[in-house]
Design a protein around this motif. Structure first.
Motif, PDB file in Angstrom:
ATOM      1  N   ASP A 131      18.087  17.461  34.181  1.00 57.30           N
ATOM      2  CA  ASP A 131      17.770  16.086  34.150  1.00 57.30           C
ATOM      3  C   ASP A 131      17.964  15.502  32.850  1.00 57.30           C
ATOM      4  OD1 ASP A 131      16.876  13.361  34.367  1.00 57.30           O
ATOM      5  OD2 ASP A 131      15.297  13.889  35.723  1.00 57.30           O
ATOM      6  N   ARG A 168      24.040  11.595  34.732  1.00 58.68           N
ATOM      7  CA  ARG A 168      22.596  11.575  34.508  1.00 58.68           C
ATOM      8  C   ARG A 168      21.880  13.059  34.661  1.00 58.68           C
ATOM      9  NH1 ARG A 168      17.434   8.904  36.049  1.00 58.68           N
ATOM     10  NH2 ARG A 168      15.994  10.784  35.312  1.00 58.68           N
ATOM     11  N   TYR A 169      22.709  13.813  35.368  1.00 59.22           N
ATOM     12  CA  TYR A 169      22.513  15.111  35.613  1.00 59.22           C
ATOM     13  C   TYR A 169      23.274  16.329  35.527  1.00 59.22           C
ATOM     14  CZ  TYR A 169      18.747  12.436  38.527  1.00 59.22           C
ATOM     15  OH  TYR A 169      17.852  11.778  38.671  1.00 59.22           O
ATOM     16  N   THR A 210      17.188  12.618  31.825  1.00 60.69           N
ATOM     17  CA  THR A 210      15.951  11.802  31.944  1.00 60.69           C
ATOM     18  C   THR A 210      16.925  10.161  31.706  1.00 60.69           C
ATOM     19  OG1 THR A 210      15.388  11.679  29.416  1.00 60.69           O
ATOM     20  CG2 THR A 210      14.351  13.200  30.936  1.00 60.69           C
ATOM     21  N   GLU A 259      19.670  11.956  43.627  1.00 58.51           N
ATOM     22  CA  GLU A 259      18.175  11.959  43.786  1.00 58.51           C
ATOM     23  C   GLU A 259      18.095  13.496  44.089  1.00 58.51           C
ATOM     24  OE1 GLU A 259      16.355   9.328  46.674  1.00 58.51           O
ATOM     25  OE2 GLU A 259      17.514   7.701  46.128  1.00 58.51           O
ATOM     26  N   PRO A 260      17.318  14.156  43.094  1.00 59.75           N
ATOM     27  CA  PRO A 260      17.154  15.476  43.101  1.00 59.75           C
ATOM     28  C   PRO A 260      16.270  15.928  44.184  1.00 59.75           C
ATOM     29  CG  PRO A 260      16.948  14.743  40.811  1.00 59.75           C
ATOM     30  CD  PRO A 260      17.299  13.450  41.648  1.00 59.75           C
TER      31      PRO A 260
END
Length: 134
Positions: free
Chosen positions: A109, A89-90, A111, A32-33
């Motif tokens: 990100d 994902r990142y 997305t 979670e950024p």
């Protein structure tokens, strides 16, 4: 007149970074950024594992700072993991000078989960390069 950062000052800041050992590491969907994350240790638990991917990611190659309009970018070759089976994902760019305490510089990100299945996994940078200062 408002305060400003001179265009050449932006380029020089990024040129300084171009002289550092910068790496890019892939993170999974569970991350979670959080802008409060500051060092590699803050995100390391979310690093992916997979065939063709080495822990810590890979070094960014051919770093070059360039003025672009009133801003500046840090250009780099597109990171590539050939013949890999990974999902991420990142991606996070960090300064590897200080090892596990290296400062985090930028988060990409995707997305959605990006996957390779025995083929290439590549990150193509947009016009802001590996880093950008507007």
């Amino acid at each position: 007149m408002a305060d400003l950062i001179y265009t050449d000052g932006k380029r020089r800041m990024l040129a300084h970074l171009a002289g550092q050992p910068l790496k890019i590491m892939l993170l999974g969907a569970g991350y979670e950024p959080d802008a409060a994350h500051a060092v590699l240790a803050d995100v390391a638990a979310h690093e992916i594992v997979g065939e063709g991917y080495a822990a810590g990611g890979q070094a960014l190659q051919n770093l070059a700072a360039q003025a672009v309009g009133a801003g500046a970018i840090l250009a780099a070759d597109a990171p590539l993991w050939p013949d890999s089976s990974i999902s991420a994902r990142y991606a996070v760019v960090y300064d590897a000078t200080e090892g596990g305490d290296g400062p985090l510089l930028r988060l990409f990100d995707f997305t959605e989960l990006k996957t390779s299945d025995g083929g290439p996994f590549e990150i193509v940078f947009d016009a802001t390069g590996a880093m950008g200062l507007a």
